[in-house]
Motif scaffolding. Structure first.
Motif, short mmCIF file in Angstrom:
data_model
loop_
_atom_site.label_atom_id
_atom_site.label_comp_id
_atom_site.label_asym_id
_atom_site.label_seq_id
_atom_site.Cartn_x
_atom_site.Cartn_y
_atom_site.Cartn_z
N MET A 2 0.83 -1.21 0.00
CA MET A 2 0.00 0.00 0.00
C MET A 2 0.87 1.26 0.00
N ALA A 3 2.03 1.18 0.67
CA ALA A 3 2.94 2.33 0.69
C ALA A 3 3.46 2.59 -0.72
N ILE A 4 3.76 1.53 -1.45
CA ILE A 4 4.24 1.69 -2.82
C ILE A 4 3.15 2.33 -3.69
N ALA A 5 1.91 1.84 -3.49
CA ALA A 5 0.80 2.40 -4.26
C ALA A 5 0.67 3.90 -4.00
N ALA A 6 0.78 4.27 -2.72
CA ALA A 6 0.66 5.69 -2.37
C ALA A 6 1.83 6.48 -2.96
N LEU A 7 3.03 5.94 -2.82
CA LEU A 7 4.23 6.62 -3.28
C LEU A 7 4.15 6.96 -4.77
N ILE A 8 3.71 5.98 -5.55
CA ILE A 8 3.68 6.17 -7.00
C ILE A 8 2.79 7.34 -7.37
N ALA A 9 1.65 7.43 -6.69
CA ALA A 9 0.74 8.53 -7.00
C ALA A 9 1.29 9.84 -6.47
N PHE A 16 8.12 -4.27 -5.64
CA PHE A 16 9.02 -3.25 -5.09
C PHE A 16 10.22 -3.03 -6.02
N CYS A 17 10.80 -4.14 -6.50
CA CYS A 17 11.94 -4.02 -7.41
C CYS A 17 11.52 -3.32 -8.70
N ILE A 18 10.38 -3.75 -9.24
CA ILE A 18 9.89 -3.13 -10.47
C ILE A 18 9.71 -1.63 -10.28
N VAL A 19 9.15 -1.26 -9.12
CA VAL A 19 8.89 0.16 -8.87
C VAL A 19 10.19 0.94 -8.73
N TYR A 44 13.65 5.01 -10.98
CA TYR A 44 15.02 5.49 -11.22
C TYR A 44 15.50 5.32 -12.66
N ARG A 45 14.80 4.51 -13.46
CA ARG A 45 15.38 4.21 -14.76
C ARG A 45 14.45 4.37 -15.95
N THR A 46 13.16 4.54 -15.74
CA THR A 46 12.27 4.53 -16.90
C THR A 46 11.79 5.93 -17.26
N VAL A 47 11.49 6.08 -18.53
CA VAL A 47 10.97 7.35 -19.03
C VAL A 47 9.64 7.68 -18.35
N GLY A 48 8.80 6.64 -18.22
CA GLY A 48 7.49 6.86 -17.59
C GLY A 48 7.62 7.37 -16.17
N SER A 65 9.50 10.50 3.35
CA SER A 65 9.54 11.60 2.37
C SER A 65 9.53 11.10 0.94
N LEU A 66 8.78 10.05 0.67
CA LEU A 66 8.60 9.54 -0.69
C LEU A 66 9.91 9.10 -1.34
N ILE A 67 10.84 8.62 -0.52
CA ILE A 67 12.05 8.05 -1.11
C ILE A 67 11.75 6.59 -1.45
N PRO A 68 11.79 6.23 -2.73
CA PRO A 68 11.29 4.91 -3.14
C PRO A 68 11.86 3.74 -2.34
N TRP A 69 13.19 3.64 -2.23
CA TRP A 69 13.75 2.43 -1.61
C TRP A 69 13.39 2.33 -0.14
#
Lengths: 342, 511
Positions: A63-70, A196-199, A204-208, A281-285
């Motif tokens: 759920m944290a990843i879901a929130a982070l992405i948005a 998590f790895c995909i995110v 850090y690496r994708t154009v999207g 603070s929305l730091i992905p890792w």
């Protein structure tokens, strides 16, 4: 930076003092409680409690990843709860009606949860783009219909009447997520680790991921630079919702094996996930340790209640305090355009 | 009030932003502090204003040693500062903004607005400021907003006013008004510090001039004891740059054309705009800011839809294309507002420098980007355009204004697009950066690109353009040849309709 370190230190000490005084109020032994807390979070026979923590951590981190992405795309999606419920409900519905099981079946069920929740999250985006409803409001309000739609389905059309509870029938065993050999931990957490790895790669690496971040930092900048911000917003919301839906599907297939009313709402997975994402603070890792941290507090609290006779609520109060400390930081996370200097 | 900075030094890490600077300020004096961006002017003043408390050296106010804990201390001691970016609440009235945080309250905690209004009106009258205190700040022009900022200081009984680049955003008229007010303040014995890099203004109004360069105080003299040339030399620390040479061009191919375009938000009584920019020329659009230039640029870039008419770029009709399609066909855009449109301040230099090229082949395969190439590309931009920054991974927020702008210009020009739109490309940047940016624009012209330069600075328009249009009240004048037109003539055209442009009012009604 040093100032931040000091405030972190001060907050930790304050928390410890509050924790100690609460335990004292509950008339329990401090060190016994602490030991019980750590045992409850990380110990147990064959590390059984640690496995419970991991299982919970997987859901919270998801759920944290879901929130982070948005959030990093500037979309304050606080509708994780609704997306989680819709994802869980849809996957339970598909699982009950699926004529076959096995890996392919599991895959289909997970996919169903992701699609349903992704579409649900996109509704808020559509409301924003065509009706001007702020994302914050739209996602929040969509939590309620989600919750009550689920209530309706499990109380009426999908109800397992014999069980006497508002819940669906038990799912066919061949669709259950397999357990790690020799343990009672299902492989749901591996799916979350994978996501998590995909995110991380996405961020850090994708154009999207890059374009979403730029849109979040300054929408005017993104527009003037030729990014298709509407499309980016919708896509990001769908992605965020899909991850929430996956968490719901994992909870259904891995832990509960059915959909029970309120089972995804009561433990506050979605809200805890939002707090976990904001706390770092929305730091992905960093969402991974953050998710684990909150899960550990919960399992530790249960352990404390069992062995040291300290009410579980004390840990929840401490968690509440942490959320409060974090809340004072939220404005800075969302107000990045206030310039200092030139 | 007398103020003195004594041997002040400020270090950011190992970087010495202000190095052993001593300055004294006397009452009834306008003291200009000049230097390039990043020379340490603002940092030195932020020490005096209490924004920066981590310094070595001493501050003396009326010969007493003082040390501020925060700006609040400085304000209560009578020091006030107007920042380059205004700090006002747009939805509140002038009065509410002025008294905010120092409201007169009665015993029950209610604000006594009547008393406050009277005090504020007294101030407005006695210093002859042109503001109506009941208006909402959102409805005011930039010049009036600045007056509100100054009014805030006067209301707090500041004896000592620090103004950071106050004229950067003002029209010639507003500038005169500001200078008139400053003279009034001076006459009433207040002390004024003007942080600026416009030498002409210094010559016009200052009593004393101090020049800073890379953290050091180069000179501090009474204006009558120095000369324009000397100040200029002190600022850049070397010889003055030569005027920019340009190639003789004979433009014959049209690079960009607007055919009878009607832009919503521009109240021209439906009068359409037609405009041609040939390849190999710079077309300048002069005008007082807020006369519709912003809408025009947005329409060309594709941020704003047009009602009717055609826009042709490379013989393609781009009227219905979105920004990314237009950029692909051949457009690049240097926005006026680098803080939020030109850059994402919290992203790195690298992330900012690749934004509109990310989907190009070398930069990515459409899904994953080629990090190696991104590093190479952004490092190349940084070195080619002399952008001063620690590393391309640094956040853009940490750079000075001039370097930020150089980054925007570098990114946009590097794409070598057919049409370049430059909107106030040198707003609020130092002389070094201005020269660099002007040179690059001329270079693009000489290479045969079409350049549309929108600027509020007449000198810039006159110095760079081949042909000039004047925009006033949402209307575009006929084109004038720049070698046949005088600054006076341009000024006349710019101010031909003196009442506030209707377009400005419509702009405010826009959601």
């Amino acid at each position: 930076m040093t100032q931040r370190l000091y405030s972190l230190l001060a907050a930790s000490i304050l928390l410890l003092i509050i924790f100690a005084s609460l335990i004292w109020l509950a008339d329990a032994d401090f060190f016994k409680s602490i030991t019980a807390f750590f045992k409850g979070a990380f110990g147990g026979r064959k590390y059984a409690y640690l496995l419970v923590t991991i299982s919970r951590a997987a859901l919270i981190t998801g759920m944290a990843i879901a929130a982070l992405i948005a959030f990093r795309a500037g979309l304050f999606n606080i509708g994780g709860e609704g997306q989680l419920v819709i994802g869980g409900l849809a996957s339970a519905f598909v699982a009950i009606n699926l004529p076959f099981g096995g890996p392919a079946g599991i895959f289909l069920v997970l996919l169903a949860g992701m699609i349903a929740a992704g579409v649900w999250a996109m509704l808020a985006g559509i409301m924003k783009l065509w009706l001007g409803v702020p994302i914050l409001v739209g996602t929040l309000l969509l939590n309620y219909p989600a919750r009550y739609i689920a209530s309706y389905f499990v109380s009426h059309p999908l109800r397992d009447i014999a069980s006497g509870m508002p819940q669906t029938h038990l799912i066919e065993k061949s669709l259950w997520l397999p357990l790690l050999p020799g343990t009672r931990l299902d492989i749901g957490f591996i799916f979350i680790l994978f996501i998590f790895c995909i995110v991380l790669i996405y961020c850090y690496r994708t154009v999207g991921g890059y374009e979403a971040k730029m849109t979040g930092l300054s929408i005017d900048f993104a527009n003037a630079s030729g990014l298709k911000t509407k499309k980016i917003s919708l896509k990001t919301l769908a992605l965020s919702g899909a991850i929430a839906g996956l968490v719901g599907a994992i909870a259904v297939l891995g832990i509960h094996h059915r959909f029970t009313d309120g089972m995804l709402v009561q433990p506050l997975y979605a809200w805890t996930g939002i707090v976990a994402a904001l706390m770092v603070s929305l730091i992905p890792w960093a969402v991974l340790p953050a998710g684990f941290f909150f899960a550990a507090i919960h399992s530790g609290a249960s352990g404390m209640e069992r062995t040291a006779d300290v009410p579980k609520e004390i840990a929840i109060i401490v968690q509440g305090m942490i959320i409060l400390f974090v809340a004072s930081k939220v404005p800075t996370a969302f107000n990045q355009n206030i310039g200092s200097g030139k | 009030m007398k103020a003195e900075l004594h041997e002040i030094s400020v270090k950011f890490g190992t970087f010495c932003a202000v190095n052993n600077v001593s300055l004294s300020f006397a009452p009834g004096e306008i003291h200009a502090l000049v230097g390039e961006n990043g020379a340490g002017k603002s940092t030195a003043m932020s020490v005096l204003f209490g924004l920066n408390t981590d310094y070595q050296g001493n501050i003396f106010i009326n010969d007493q040693l003082r040390r501020w804990k925060s700006p609040a201390d400085a304000i209560s001691a009578g020091i006030g500062m107007v920042h380059q970016h205004f700090m006002l609440q747009e939805t509140m009235s002038v009065l509410e903004n002025v008294i905010l945080c120092s409201e007169p309250v009665n015993k029950l905690g209610f604000v006594n607005f009547a008393a406050a209004a009277k005090t504020v009106q007294n101030l407005i009258d006695s210093y002859d400021l042109q503001i109506d205190q009941t208006q909402k700040v959102g409805e005011l022009s930039v010049g009036q907003r600045q007056a509100v900022e100054i009014l805030k200081l006067l209301y707090r009984r500041s004896e000592f006013l620090i103004l950071d680049e106050p004229t950067a955003v003002l029209t010639p008229n507003e500038k005169e008004e500001l200078f008139q007010s400053l003279s009034n303040f001076k006459a009433s014995g207040k002390s004024i510090i003007l942080i600026t890099h416009k030498i002409d203004e210094v010559m016009m109004i200052a009593d004393k001039v101090s020049v800073m360069r890379s953290g050091n105080l180069i000179s501090s003299k009474l204006l009558k004891n120095t000369s324009k040339n000397e100040i200029q030399q002190n600022i850049i620390g070397g010889k003055l740059p030569k005027p920019i040479k340009r190639k003789q061009m004979h433009p014959k191919d049209i690079g960009f054309e607007m055919q009878k375009v009607i832009i919503p938000g521009l109240a021209t009584g439906g009068k359409p705009i037609s405009l041609k920019v040939y390849l190999g020329e710079i077309v300048g659009i002069a005008g007082v800011s807020g006369n519709g230039q912003g809408s025009l640029v947005e329409a060309i870039v594709g941020i704003r839809n047009i009602l009717s008419g055609n826009m042709l770029l490379s013989n393609e009709n781009i009227s219905d294309q979105d920004v990314s399609a237009r950029r692909k066909i051949g457009l690049s855009y240097i926005p006026e507002d680098r803080q939020s449109v030109g850059l994402a301040l919290d992203a790195s230099v690298l992330e900012n420098s690749c934004v509109s090229q990310m989907r190009n082949k070398q930069f990515s395969n459409g899904y994953f980007f080629n990090l190696q190439h991104l590093f190479k590309f952004s490092e190349q931009l940084v070195s080619e355009y002399d952008i001063r920054v620690g590393s391309v991974k640094s956040k853009v927020r940490t750079m000075s204004g001039g370097n930020k702008q150089k980054l925007v210009v570098a990114r946009e020009l590097e794409q070598k697009k057919q049409l370049v739109i430059a909107e106030n490309p040198t707003w609020g940047v130092d002389i070094g950066a201005i020269n660099k940016i002007h040179q690059e624009l001329i270079k693009m012209r000489d290479m045969g690109h079409a350049i549309l330069l929108v600027s509020n600075e007449i000198e810039e328009i006159m110095g760079l353009s081949d042909r000039i249009h004047v925009m006033a009240n949402g209307q575009l004048s006929e084109s004038l040849n720049s070698d046949q037109v005088t600054a006076n003539k341009l000024g006349e055209l710019m101010l031909s309709r003196n009442e506030p442009a209707l377009s400005e009012k419509l702009e405010m009604m826009r959601p």
